[in-house]
Every structure is written in C-alpha cells, then in structure tokens.
Write a protein that holds these residues in place. Sequence first.
Motif, mmCIF file in Angstrom:
data_model
loop_
_atom_site.group_PDB
_atom_site.id
_atom_site.type_symbol
_atom_site.label_atom_id
_atom_site.label_comp_id
_atom_site.label_asym_id
_atom_site.label_seq_id
_atom_site.Cartn_x
_atom_site.Cartn_y
_atom_site.Cartn_z
ATOM 1 N N VAL A 10 0.972 -0.552 0.235
ATOM 2 C CA VAL A 10 -0.335 0.204 0.298
ATOM 3 C C VAL A 10 0.859 0.982 0.468
ATOM 4 O O VAL A 10 2.421 1.412 0.280
ATOM 5 C CB VAL A 10 -1.448 0.047 0.969
ATOM 6 C CG1 VAL A 10 -1.654 -0.990 1.665
ATOM 7 C CG2 VAL A 10 -0.244 0.355 2.974
ATOM 8 N N VAL A 59 -4.336 0.868 -2.907
ATOM 9 C CA VAL A 59 -3.183 -0.587 -2.960
ATOM 10 C C VAL A 59 -2.188 0.107 -3.710
ATOM 11 O O VAL A 59 -2.795 0.833 -5.132
ATOM 12 C CB VAL A 59 -4.738 -1.496 -3.383
ATOM 13 C CG1 VAL A 59 -3.912 -2.472 -3.985
ATOM 14 C CG2 VAL A 59 -5.709 -1.687 -2.715
ATOM 15 N N LEU A 98 -4.005 -5.967 3.634
ATOM 16 C CA LEU A 98 -3.496 -4.136 3.006
ATOM 17 C C LEU A 98 -3.634 -3.962 4.367
ATOM 18 O O LEU A 98 -2.696 -2.954 4.793
ATOM 19 C CB LEU A 98 -4.085 -4.151 2.512
ATOM 20 C CG LEU A 98 -4.632 -4.945 1.018
ATOM 21 C CD1 LEU A 98 -5.899 -4.246 0.391
ATOM 22 C CD2 LEU A 98 -3.318 -4.788 0.824
#
Length: 143
Positions: A10, A59, A98
């Motif tokens: 990320v 992302v 994430l």
Amino acid sequence: MPETIVGDRVTLLPVATEDVGELRRIRLTPEVAARWGRDGTAPPWPFDDPEAVVFTVRVGGRTGPIAGMIQYSEENDPDYRHASIDIFLDPAVHGRGLGRDAVHALATHLIRVRGHHRLTIDPAADNEAAIRAYAAAGFRPVG
C-alpha cells in the motif's frame, strides 16, 4: 503537509479532496460504521479527530484504488511523547493483509521519522480480525 509513506503493498498519501467521496462511502459501509459510528456526514471529512494526520490508503502506488483511511495523532510533550493510530478499510479488501501493511508502514514512519518510542492502537475487544492484523504488524496487547 504529511509525506507519502510506502509499504510493501500500500501507499499512504495525504487525503486529497478528490478522495473524500470514496472515503465517505467506505466509512458508511455497515461494517465500518459499526466500528466508527454512523455519522459520516460532518464536513470537511468523515473522520472523528480533526487534529489527526490523515492518509488515504491506496493499493499499490499513488494512483492505485482507494482501500481506506489511516490516521495518527501525536502527544509531543517530551515527558509523554507517543502516537496513536486508527484505520478503516473497505470491507471488500478485508483479509488481504492490506491493513497489516498500512499499520506497519505508518508505525515504522512514526518510530523512525517522527521519533516516537510508544505507539497505541485501540481496537474493540471483539474485533478479532483487527487484533490479528495489528499483532502481525508488531503490536501486542497491554493492560
């Protein structure tokens, strides 16, 4: 202005005006609203701490899709210096690592760049997925 922070998967970018609509949408999903509260309409951001340093979690790189928001607040008194972290991610990306990557990247920044020696993150006691992600990022339960 906060700087860009890059994790393995990320990128954390200062929240831009064009991010707010998508962040508000994520903030108001039932899963996120259940943890953050239901009132996501207060301007200018749908977040609860106007003194926090707020980042959009994307992302990949700068132009990747928005996955959520992460923020930190600081106590800068030398006797009590520490920072706290809050995060929410779109339920559509939960379970992909994430959150762990975003928290780890921000924690590393807060220690190495901002000079903090203590960080806190305070998930609800029943939020087992978040607790696992924070543990994977290096946090441990206290108290």
